[in-house]
Design a protein around this motif. Structure first.
Motif, PDB file in Angstrom:
ATOM      1  N   SER A   1       1.142  -1.427  -0.398  1.00 40.75           N
ATOM      2  CA  SER A   1       0.247  -0.194  -0.106  1.00 40.75           C
ATOM      3  C   SER A   1       0.458   0.962   0.473  1.00 40.75           C
ATOM      4  N   ALA A   2       2.493   1.325   1.230  1.00 41.40           N
ATOM      5  CA  ALA A   2       2.875   2.485   0.286  1.00 41.40           C
ATOM      6  C   ALA A   2       3.564   2.486  -1.031  1.00 41.40           C
ATOM      7  N   THR A   3       3.908   1.281  -1.393  1.00 39.94           N
ATOM      8  CA  THR A   3       4.200   2.062  -2.828  1.00 39.94           C
ATOM      9  C   THR A   3       2.982   2.276  -3.453  1.00 39.94           C
ATOM     10  N   HIS A   4       1.670   2.302  -3.464  1.00 39.61           N
ATOM     11  CA  HIS A   4       0.414   2.238  -4.301  1.00 39.61           C
ATOM     12  C   HIS A   4       0.695   4.613  -4.010  1.00 39.61           C
ATOM     13  N   LEU A   5       0.600   4.596  -2.231  1.00 42.29           N
ATOM     14  CA  LEU A   5       0.959   6.148  -1.932  1.00 42.29           C
ATOM     15  C   LEU A   5       2.655   6.202  -2.549  1.00 42.29           C
ATOM     16  N   VAL A   6       3.565   5.885  -2.374  1.00 42.22           N
ATOM     17  CA  VAL A   6       4.374   7.036  -2.582  1.00 42.22           C
ATOM     18  C   VAL A   6       4.327   7.410  -4.624  1.00 42.22           C
ATOM     19  N   HIS A   7       3.889   6.478  -5.385  1.00 39.30           N
ATOM     20  CA  HIS A   7       3.314   6.998  -6.634  1.00 39.30           C
ATOM     21  C   HIS A   7       2.478   7.915  -6.991  1.00 39.30           C
ATOM     22  N   ALA A   8       1.844   7.901  -6.834  1.00 37.06           N
ATOM     23  CA  ALA A   8       0.988   9.386  -6.305  1.00 37.06           C
ATOM     24  C   ALA A   8       1.296  10.275  -5.928  1.00 37.06           C
ATOM     25  N   ALA A   9       2.518  10.094  -4.894  1.00 37.46           N
ATOM     26  CA  ALA A   9       3.005  11.488  -4.522  1.00 37.46           C
ATOM     27  C   ALA A   9       3.522  11.616  -5.507  1.00 37.46           C
ATOM     28  N   LEU A  10       5.007  11.063  -6.303  1.00 38.01           N
ATOM     29  CA  LEU A  10       5.667  10.876  -7.213  1.00 38.01           C
ATOM     30  C   LEU A  10       4.766  11.766  -8.232  1.00 38.01           C
ATOM     31  N   ARG A  11       3.525  11.384  -8.354  1.00 40.01           N
ATOM     32  CA  ARG A  11       2.781  11.860  -9.850  1.00 40.01           C
ATOM     33  C   ARG A  11       2.665  12.646  -8.791  1.00 40.01           C
ATOM     34  N   ASP A  12       2.180  13.235  -8.317  1.00 37.66           N
ATOM     35  CA  ASP A  12       1.243  14.907  -7.610  1.00 37.66           C
ATOM     36  C   ASP A  12       2.569  15.656  -7.634  1.00 37.66           C
ATOM     37  N   THR A  13       3.426  14.685  -7.371  1.00 36.35           N
ATOM     38  CA  THR A  13       4.888  16.385  -7.272  1.00 36.35           C
ATOM     39  C   THR A  13       5.130  16.783  -8.697  1.00 36.35           C
ATOM     40  N   LEU A  14       5.802  15.515  -9.847  1.00 34.72           N
ATOM     41  CA  LEU A  14       6.857  15.427 -10.781  1.00 34.72           C
ATOM     42  C   LEU A  14       5.893  15.765 -12.011  1.00 34.72           C
ATOM     43  N   GLY A  15       4.118  15.199 -11.863  1.00 34.01           N
ATOM     44  CA  GLY A  15       3.842  14.952 -12.853  1.00 34.01           C
ATOM     45  C   GLY A  15       3.531  13.741 -13.566  1.00 34.01           C
ATOM     46  N   LYS A  16       1.991  13.859 -14.415  1.00 31.73           N
ATOM     47  CA  LYS A  16       1.492  12.163 -15.034  1.00 31.73           C
ATOM     48  C   LYS A  16       2.339  11.325 -15.709  1.00 31.73           C
ATOM     49  N   SER A  17       3.566  12.114 -16.357  1.00 34.56           N
ATOM     50  CA  SER A  17       4.704  12.163 -16.405  1.00 34.56           C
ATOM     51  C   SER A  17       6.008  10.560 -16.347  1.00 34.56           C
ATOM     52  N   ALA A  18       5.823  10.639 -14.683  1.00 37.55           N
ATOM     53  CA  ALA A  18       6.791   9.969 -13.924  1.00 37.55           C
ATOM     54  C   ALA A  18       5.876   8.186 -13.782  1.00 37.55           C
TER      55      ALA A  18
ATOM     56  N   ASP B   1      -8.356   1.313  -4.817  1.00 37.21           N
ATOM     57  CA  ASP B   1      -8.737   2.752  -4.385  1.00 37.21           C
ATOM     58  C   ASP B   1      -7.610   3.388  -3.202  1.00 37.21           C
ATOM     59  N   ILE B   2      -7.381   3.754  -3.707  1.00 34.80           N
ATOM     60  CA  ILE B   2      -6.379   4.606  -1.354  1.00 34.80           C
ATOM     61  C   ILE B   2      -7.269   5.924  -1.950  1.00 34.80           C
ATOM     62  N   GLY B   3      -8.110   6.503  -1.310  1.00 28.89           N
ATOM     63  CA  GLY B   3      -8.817   7.717  -1.142  1.00 28.89           C
ATOM     64  C   GLY B   3      -9.449   7.933  -2.103  1.00 28.89           C
ATOM     65  N   GLY B   4     -10.307   7.278  -3.120  1.00 24.86           N
ATOM     66  CA  GLY B   4     -10.706   7.226  -3.745  1.00 24.86           C
ATOM     67  C   GLY B   4      -9.699   7.490  -4.995  1.00 24.86           C
ATOM     68  N   PRO B   5     -10.062   8.386  -6.348  1.00 23.60           N
ATOM     69  CA  PRO B   5      -9.621   8.547  -7.336  1.00 23.60           C
ATOM     70  C   PRO B   5      -8.060   9.014  -7.529  1.00 23.60           C
ATOM     71  N   TRP B   6      -7.129   9.473  -6.027  1.00 25.75           N
ATOM     72  CA  TRP B   6      -5.802  10.621  -5.644  1.00 25.75           C
ATOM     73  C   TRP B   6      -5.168   8.928  -5.789  1.00 25.75           C
ATOM     74  N   SER B   7      -4.845   7.610  -5.796  1.00 26.98           N
ATOM     75  CA  SER B   7      -4.522   6.826  -6.027  1.00 26.98           C
ATOM     76  C   SER B   7      -5.476   5.889  -6.708  1.00 26.98           C
ATOM     77  N   ARG B   8      -5.715   5.027  -7.576  1.00 29.02           N
ATOM     78  CA  ARG B   8      -6.667   3.908  -8.602  1.00 29.02           C
ATOM     79  C   ARG B   8      -5.516   3.722  -9.489  1.00 29.02           C
ATOM     80  N   GLU B   9      -5.242   2.151  -8.975  1.00 30.79           N
ATOM     81  CA  GLU B   9      -4.485   1.089  -9.497  1.00 30.79           C
ATOM     82  C   GLU B   9      -4.580  -0.437 -10.066  1.00 30.79           C
ATOM     83  N   LEU B  10      -4.536  -0.661 -10.913  1.00 31.09           N
ATOM     84  CA  LEU B  10      -4.789  -1.656 -11.460  1.00 31.09           C
ATOM     85  C   LEU B  10      -3.662  -2.432 -10.245  1.00 31.09           C
ATOM     86  N   CYS B  11      -4.160  -3.759  -9.316  1.00 30.97           N
ATOM     87  CA  CYS B  11      -3.048  -4.601  -9.092  1.00 30.97           C
ATOM     88  C   CYS B  11      -3.288  -6.072  -8.169  1.00 30.97           C
TER      89      CYS B  11
END
Length: 888
Positions: A572-589, A664-674
């Motif tokens: 779950s932390a992996t998904h949170l870090v991924h979402a944080a990266l996209r928040d910070t760097l943009g969707k290209s990360a 989903d973690i927090g709805g659409p904030w982190s939404r991944e196929l897993c």
């Protein structure tokens, strides 16, 4: 007729004839014997071999393929391409020879207005296996082909197998006659350039064993169900229907070729060698685009190496066409525009794809510059020693270590008036290929071993209950020891255990396998690993600690609850870090891979530069804020298309079925196929501590983090270190950085003063050492050991000072010293010595040989060394002896 239209006509025809239309599988295959999907049948292997029951009786598809075993033929022939698309229709125990031949002939010869491909019957020939009278008769009956246009060939040409024991059968190939301008009369048995194969129908009907070679094996009987496996080359049909000479001039490939022509300023069709280069570029750029779109990234091994090789061959070809500047932004864009209608992902994922392509080209152009410098020095050294041939090992080093193409080495050497020891180079390349073949052979054996799972998979998919349960009762379906199915395994043995149900998670999606035990009546087994050897089947590798495990016995899987809890936290932390990266760097990360296990996560993402400390802190804070906010974690199983519409992030290169699990973690904030296991709310993660960030290739970065209690322990350890420093340095915590910087500056100043004292002490030894000069041959030589030295630079400086003190007469200085456990010798020569034939580089090699090492360098100053410090005196004596010999 456009390539995409040919493909659509094919699919429409077979859909009308009750075939399930299957989307193309990824170029990245699950088959352990293969790096890529190399043929249209690869995704269907589990069904064709019977390991997995086929989900439909008949199917049709357009399958993306990559094949590089004939890479040297690309550009030279009309039909060789590394990326190609295979049109296939499949029958799993449904229709057989008559149906396959009827469908193929009708589609090929029906008019275009009727939805067919409009081939004239007079232009089509077929081959059949030499003993397959049935197929020959069906071609006469269905197609009305005369006997002379049905040619019989042997096993080499018209018999299919995997090269392993298992299914096999005769095949029938359909050829198109391109006309007398392309070769001799006489059909495909005489000339396969004029008569181009467009479709292969495999009649999979026999089981074979004792496979000794492609043509030497034993047929042991009929298969339980006869299958049809066909493949029609889309690019081959396209160049015929479009009236061009080869696949490189078709509508999906030609735009890249044309752009390369524009960039180079040369004309296609004017020079054969240039034409080959243009075609190589067109093919390789398209192949690289498609590999990148399926999640492969450039690397030094495996799939990434193949991609890197394709891209670098393209750069090399452009260079040979006179273009040294970057070209990938334009070449890849041209390929994207040509392929986007058939594969929309190349446009929707363009930012990520182009980022990797541009970074790889920039990296290789720098490599070429560095390689050119190294090659220039090698050429210069060869000329100075009077040689005319660049050594094979030097050429191989440039190729293998620096990625410098041999063609470029040959070209530069030729310009300098040198040849290359190609025989030695080829010998080293052969050794490397043999090592690669041995590795491929070991992977190929893994495919053969899959057949042992057929009977177990026939019971249905293994039911995974671990999302909700930590214990599950089941029964033993099978036991394997050393890859062989047995009825039981005993205490002390390591075995694979197949169960009908399990609560133990099999490694996938970056999450490692669960730990736990399997228990039953009178036995217990520790779980060492859990994997999915074939789709839908879970296998447990265990060590029997008590009793014996037997087929048919009850079994209960028990998950190590603490380990699972920590693994859920990390995933779950992996998904949170991924979402944080996209928040910070943009969707290209975007995610490029991950690994998570109890207490630890590793996350790779596409990004072209290192993260600043501020950015790392921001990512860490966003992820931990999500933990603090106690976001709800929910999972849903839904159709893949619906998940994508909802914005679910998928891992590039991962293969998904029609139905997927979305987290989903927090709805659409982190939404991944897993498909992994997760916490119920984000607060359960506990703490995320980013401990590392690094590069893992061009345009790829990696962050590492500790999670939960492991993160706390790491921070507690750091706190203890800070406390110790504040106590030892008697400095408040907030002033530690300044105090440490002050101490570091003082230490550097002290080291500088010590170095000055040591240099002065060495300089004081110059007169004494210069006075030890003796005559050897035609030169005066100082050959002395100075004992221990702090660095090779000190020895070099001293040797040069002594050389200068010895005046203008021919003089050589050879100083030996020990550097820790190693010995080094520095040789310096003046103008007079070099005129007399004394070369520092050659003398350093003589000294290094005595030390059990290597050396070399310029003619005026060089260095050698080795591990045998006790031989330092002998090394210096060898230099003097060599000089004496030169004077004779």
């Amino acid at each position: 007729m456009k390539t995409a239209e040919i493909a659509q006509r094919y699919l429409d025809y077979f859909e009308k004839n009750d075939h399930t239309i299957v989307p193309s599988a990824s170029l990245v295959t699950d088959d352990p014997s293969l790096l890529f999907t190399v043929a249209g049948m690869v995704p269907f292997i589990p069904y064709l071999t019977g390991v997995v029951p086929a989900p439909y009786p008949r199917a049709a598809d357009v399958q993306k393929c990559i094949r590089t075993n004939d890479i040297e033929e690309v550009g030279h022939t009309a039909r060789h391409g590394t990326f190609f698309q295979m049109l296939g229709n499949w029958s799993f125990g449904d229709y057989f020879k008559e149906g396959a031949i009827s469908y193929a002939w009708e589609l090929l010869t029906s008019s275009e207005s009727e939805g067919g491909l409009g081939f004239a019957e007079r232009d089509l020939w077929v081959t059949v296996y030499q003993d397959d009278d049935e197929a020959a008769e069906l071609w006469q009956k269905i197609a009305g082909l005369p006997v002379e246009r049905i040619q019989r060939l042997g096993r080499e040409d018209n018999y299919w197998s995997t090269g392993q024991p298992g299914p096999a059968g005769p095949c029938s190939e359909i050829y198109f006659d391109r006309g007398p301008a392309y070769g001799r009369e006489g059909g495909p048995a005489v000339d396969d350039n004029r008569f181009t194969e467009i479709w292969n129908l495999v009649f999979m009907q026999y089981a074979i064993t004792n496979v000794r070679s492609k043509i030497d094996f034993d047929i042991i009987g009929d298969l339980p169900a006869k299958n049809i496996d066909t493949g029609m080359g889309l690019e081959r049909v396209a160049f015929i229907k479009q009236g061009v000479d080869n696949m490189y001039e078709t509508d999906q490939v030609r735009p890249v070729l044309d752009r390369a022509v524009e960039l180079s300023g040369r004309r296609y069709g004017a020079d054969h060698e240039d034409d080959v280069r243009f075609r190589v570029i067109a093919d390789h750029v398209r192949s690289s685009l498609m590999l990148l779109s399926d999640g492969v990234t450039p690397a030094n091994d495996g799939r990434g190496y193949i991609l890197r090789r394709l891209m670098r061959r393209s750069v090399r070809a452009m260079r040979l066409l006179g273009v040294d500047a970057p070209t990938f932004p334009e070449l890849f864009a041209a390929s994207r525009d040509a392929m986007k209608d058939a594969y929309p992902v190349v446009e929707t994922d363009w930012q990520r794809i182009s980022q990797y392509a541009v970074a790889e080209e920039e990296t290789f152009l720098r490599t070429l510059a560095a390689g050119s410098t190294i090659l220039d020095l090698a050429v210069e050294d060869t000329k100075k020693t009077g040689g005319s041939t660049l050594s094979g090992p030097e050429a191989f080093l440039l190729h293998d270590t620096y990625g410098f193409p041999i063609d470029l080495t040959l070209e530069i050497a030729e310009e300098a008036g040198l040849s290359v020891d190609r025989a030695a180079f080829d010998s080293l390349m052969l050794e490397q290929r043999n090592r690669a073949k041995a590795d491929a052979k070991s992977r190929k054996r893994a495919f053969a071993d899959q057949s042992v799972y057929r009977d177990f998979r026939a019971h249905g998919e293994t039911v995974f209950t671990g999302y909700t349960d930590l214990e599950t009762e089941s029964r033993v379906l099978g036991v394997l020891v050393d890859g062989v199915s047995v009825d039981r395994a005993r205490t002390g043995q390591v075995a694979e255990v197949i169960l009908a149900e399990t609560a133990l998670y099999a490694e996938s999606g970056g999450q490692v396998a669960d730990k736990g035990v399997i228990v039953g009546p009178g036995y217990e087994a520790d779980v060492l690993d859990v994997q999915k050897p074939v789709p839908g089947l879970i296998s447990h590798t265990v060590q029997i600690t008590t009793g014996e495990v037997a087929v048919g016995e009850p079994a209960t899987t028990v998950v190590d609850a603490a380990n699972r809890r920590a693994a859920r936290q990390a995933h779950s932390a992996t998904h949170l870090v991924h979402a944080a990266l996209r928040d910070t760097l943009g969707k290209s990360a975007t995610q490029a891979g991950s690994l998570n296990r109890a207490g630890y996560l590793r996350f790779d993402f596409s990004w072209g530069q290192s993260l600043s400390p501020q950015t790392r802190s921001e990512i860490e804070e966003i992820a931990n804020n999500a933990v603090r906010d106690n976001l709800e974690v929910t999972t849903r199983v839904l159709p893949l298309d619906q998940a994508r519409e909802l914005g679910a992030v998928a891992l590039f290169g991962e293969k998904y079925g029609d139905t997927v699990r979305m987290v989903d973690i927090g709805g659409p904030w982190s939404r991944e196929l897993c498909a992994g296991t997760h916490v119920s709310t984000s607060a359960e993660v506990g703490l995320i501590n980013l401990v590392g960030e690094s590069s893992v290739g061009a345009a790829n970065r990696r962050v590492e983090a500790l999670v939960g209690l492991d993160a706390f322990r790491d921070l507690a350890a750091e706190r203890a270190i800070v406390s110790q420093l504040t106590s030892s340095l008697k400095t408040p915590r907030d002033q530690l950085p300044a105090r440490i910087a002050e101490l570091t500056a003082s230490l550097k100043a002290a080291e500088k003063r010590i170095a000055q004292f040591e240099a002065r002490a060495l300089a004081d030894r110059v007169p004494q050492l210069a006075n030890t000069a003796t005559t050897a041959g035609r030169v005066r030589v100082v050959a002395q050991s100075i004992g221990a030295a702090s660095s090779a630079d000190d020895v070099r400086s001293l040797a040069l000072q002594i050389r200068d003190r010895m005046g203008e007469g021919p003089a050589v200085v050879a100083l030996g010293a020990t550097l820790g456990e190693r010995a080094t010798v520095v040789v310096a020569t003046n103008d007079g010595a070099r005129a007399a034939g004394a070369k520092a580089g050659a003398l350093a090699k003589v000294a290094a040989a005595a030390l059990g090492g290597g050396g070399g360098g310029r003619d005026d100053v060089a260095q050698g060394g080795g591990t045998d410090a006790g031989a330092l005196g002998a090394a210096l004596d060898a230099v003097a002896a060599e000089l004496a010999a030169q004077g004779e």
